[in-house]
Design a protein around this motif. Structure first.
Motif, PDB file in Angstrom:
ATOM      1  N   PRO A 109       0.831  -1.207   0.000  1.00 47.64           N
ATOM      2  CA  PRO A 109       0.000   0.000   0.000  1.00 47.64           C
ATOM      3  C   PRO A 109       0.867   1.260   0.000  1.00 47.64           C
ATOM      4  N   SER A 110       0.507   2.207  -0.827  1.00 43.97           N
ATOM      5  CA  SER A 110       1.214   3.490  -0.864  1.00 43.97           C
ATOM      6  C   SER A 110       0.843   4.273   0.393  1.00 43.97           C
ATOM      7  N   PRO A 111       1.836   4.684   1.186  1.00 42.92           N
ATOM      8  CA  PRO A 111       1.510   5.403   2.419  1.00 42.92           C
ATOM      9  C   PRO A 111       1.082   6.847   2.187  1.00 42.92           C
ATOM     10  N   ASP A 112       1.370   7.384   1.002  1.00 40.49           N
ATOM     11  CA  ASP A 112       0.983   8.760   0.703  1.00 40.49           C
ATOM     12  C   ASP A 112       0.959   8.943  -0.819  1.00 40.49           C
ATOM     13  N   LEU A 113       0.560  10.125  -1.240  1.00 38.75           N
ATOM     14  CA  LEU A 113       0.438  10.398  -2.667  1.00 38.75           C
ATOM     15  C   LEU A 113       1.787  10.349  -3.376  1.00 38.75           C
ATOM     16  N   ALA A 114       2.835  10.799  -2.719  1.00 37.19           N
ATOM     17  CA  ALA A 114       4.171  10.745  -3.328  1.00 37.19           C
ATOM     18  C   ALA A 114       4.584   9.300  -3.599  1.00 37.19           C
ATOM     19  N   ALA A 115       4.292   8.411  -2.681  1.00 40.66           N
ATOM     20  CA  ALA A 115       4.615   6.995  -2.871  1.00 40.66           C
ATOM     21  C   ALA A 115       3.801   6.416  -4.022  1.00 40.66           C
ATOM     22  N   PHE A 116       2.529   6.761  -4.093  1.00 42.50           N
ATOM     23  CA  PHE A 116       1.710   6.288  -5.199  1.00 42.50           C
ATOM     24  C   PHE A 116       2.254   6.790  -6.534  1.00 42.50           C
ATOM     25  N   THR A 117       2.659   8.052  -6.562  1.00 41.96           N
ATOM     26  CA  THR A 117       3.223   8.636  -7.784  1.00 41.96           C
ATOM     27  C   THR A 117       4.479   7.881  -8.195  1.00 41.96           C
ATOM     28  N   GLU A 118       5.330   7.556  -7.227  1.00 43.48           N
ATOM     29  CA  GLU A 118       6.555   6.798  -7.531  1.00 43.48           C
ATOM     30  C   GLU A 118       6.209   5.400  -8.034  1.00 43.48           C
ATOM     31  N   LYS A 119       5.215   4.785  -7.438  1.00 39.62           N
ATOM     32  CA  LYS A 119       4.785   3.453  -7.879  1.00 39.62           C
ATOM     33  C   LYS A 119       4.335   3.506  -9.340  1.00 39.62           C
ATOM     34  N   LEU A 120       3.555   4.501  -9.679  1.00 37.09           N
ATOM     35  CA  LEU A 120       3.083   4.646 -11.049  1.00 37.09           C
ATOM     36  C   LEU A 120       4.239   4.982 -11.997  1.00 37.09           C
ATOM     37  N   ARG A 121       5.188   5.813 -11.532  1.00 35.25           N
ATOM     38  CA  ARG A 121       6.355   6.143 -12.349  1.00 35.25           C
ATOM     39  C   ARG A 121       7.168   4.890 -12.673  1.00 35.25           C
ATOM     40  N   ILE A 122       7.342   4.027 -11.690  1.00 39.06           N
ATOM     41  CA  ILE A 122       8.069   2.777 -11.915  1.00 39.06           C
ATOM     42  C   ILE A 122       7.347   1.945 -12.966  1.00 39.06           C
ATOM     43  N   CYS A 123       6.045   1.866 -12.861  1.00 40.45           N
ATOM     44  CA  CYS A 123       5.262   1.119 -13.852  1.00 40.45           C
ATOM     45  C   CYS A 123       5.505   1.664 -15.250  1.00 40.45           C
ATOM     46  N   VAL A 124       5.423   2.977 -15.372  1.00 38.29           N
ATOM     47  CA  VAL A 124       5.523   3.609 -16.689  1.00 38.29           C
ATOM     48  C   VAL A 124       6.950   3.573 -17.211  1.00 38.29           C
ATOM     49  N   ASP A 125       7.889   4.061 -16.422  1.00 41.26           N
ATOM     50  CA  ASP A 125       9.252   4.248 -16.905  1.00 41.26           C
ATOM     51  C   ASP A 125      10.079   2.976 -16.922  1.00 41.26           C
ATOM     52  N   ASP A 126       9.896   2.129 -15.937  1.00 44.36           N
ATOM     53  CA  ASP A 126      10.782   0.982 -15.791  1.00 44.36           C
ATOM     54  C   ASP A 126      10.199  -0.329 -16.305  1.00 44.36           C
ATOM     55  N   GLU A 127       8.949  -0.551 -16.065  1.00 48.99           N
ATOM     56  CA  GLU A 127       8.412  -1.894 -16.291  1.00 48.99           C
ATOM     57  C   GLU A 127       7.501  -2.037 -17.499  1.00 48.99           C
ATOM     58  N   MET A 128       6.924  -0.963 -17.998  1.00 46.49           N
ATOM     59  CA  MET A 128       5.977  -1.096 -19.093  1.00 46.49           C
ATOM     60  C   MET A 128       6.597  -0.798 -20.452  1.00 46.49           C
ATOM     61  N   ALA A 129       7.838  -0.377 -20.448  1.00 47.12           N
ATOM     62  CA  ALA A 129       8.507  -0.086 -21.716  1.00 47.12           C
ATOM     63  C   ALA A 129       8.507  -1.339 -22.581  1.00 47.12           C
ATOM     64  N   GLY A 130       8.153  -1.177 -23.802  1.00 46.78           N
ATOM     65  CA  GLY A 130       8.170  -2.299 -24.731  1.00 46.78           C
ATOM     66  C   GLY A 130       6.859  -3.044 -24.860  1.00 46.78           C
TER      67      GLY A 130
END
Length: 121
Positions: free
Chosen positions: A76-97
């Motif tokens: 669970p994301s403890p705050d909005l910043a953590a959620f934003t980082e979680k989504l950034r990881i999805c977009v930038d690191d894991e969903m490429a390709g």
């Protein structure tokens, strides 16, 4: 009264873990293995024909990265910043390709950034 100030016999046997510290630990573990994957790729795979042992080591690292990524997503994301980082990881690191997925996820991330900047979070 804080949990650590209670007498030992009054503390719960299994205290609920702090979501922020759990998030921090899982995110740090993901970042560490993600960095190891990137270094391994750079040092052993870029433009080279890898032998079976090297490919196996890389496969093991990628499996660990996927497991760490899944743990971050499930934490669970403890705050909005953590959620934003979680989504950034999805977009930038894991969903490429993945065809189309990156564009859609990038739009979600942009919406989140815009709404956060506008104070609508």
């Amino acid at each position: 009264m804080a949990m650590d100030t209670l007498p030992a016999d009054m503390r719960p046997a299994n205290p609920i873990p702090d979501p922020a510290s759990q998030w921090d630990r899982n995110l740090a573990a993901y970042r560490e293995v993600d960095a190891r994957v990137s270094l391994f790729e750079r040092d052993h795979l870029k433009g080279k024909n890898a032998d079976t042992a090297t490919e196996d080591r890389f496969s093991d690292l990628v499996t660990k990265e996927a497991e760490a990524f899944e743990l971050v997503l499930r934490t669970p994301s403890p705050d909005l910043a953590a959620f934003t980082e979680k989504l950034r990881i999805c977009v930038d690191d894991e969903m490429a390709g993945i065809p189309g997925a990156e564009r859609l996820a990038a739009q979600l991330l942009e919406d989140l950034r815009r709404l956060t900047a506008q104070g609508r979070a």
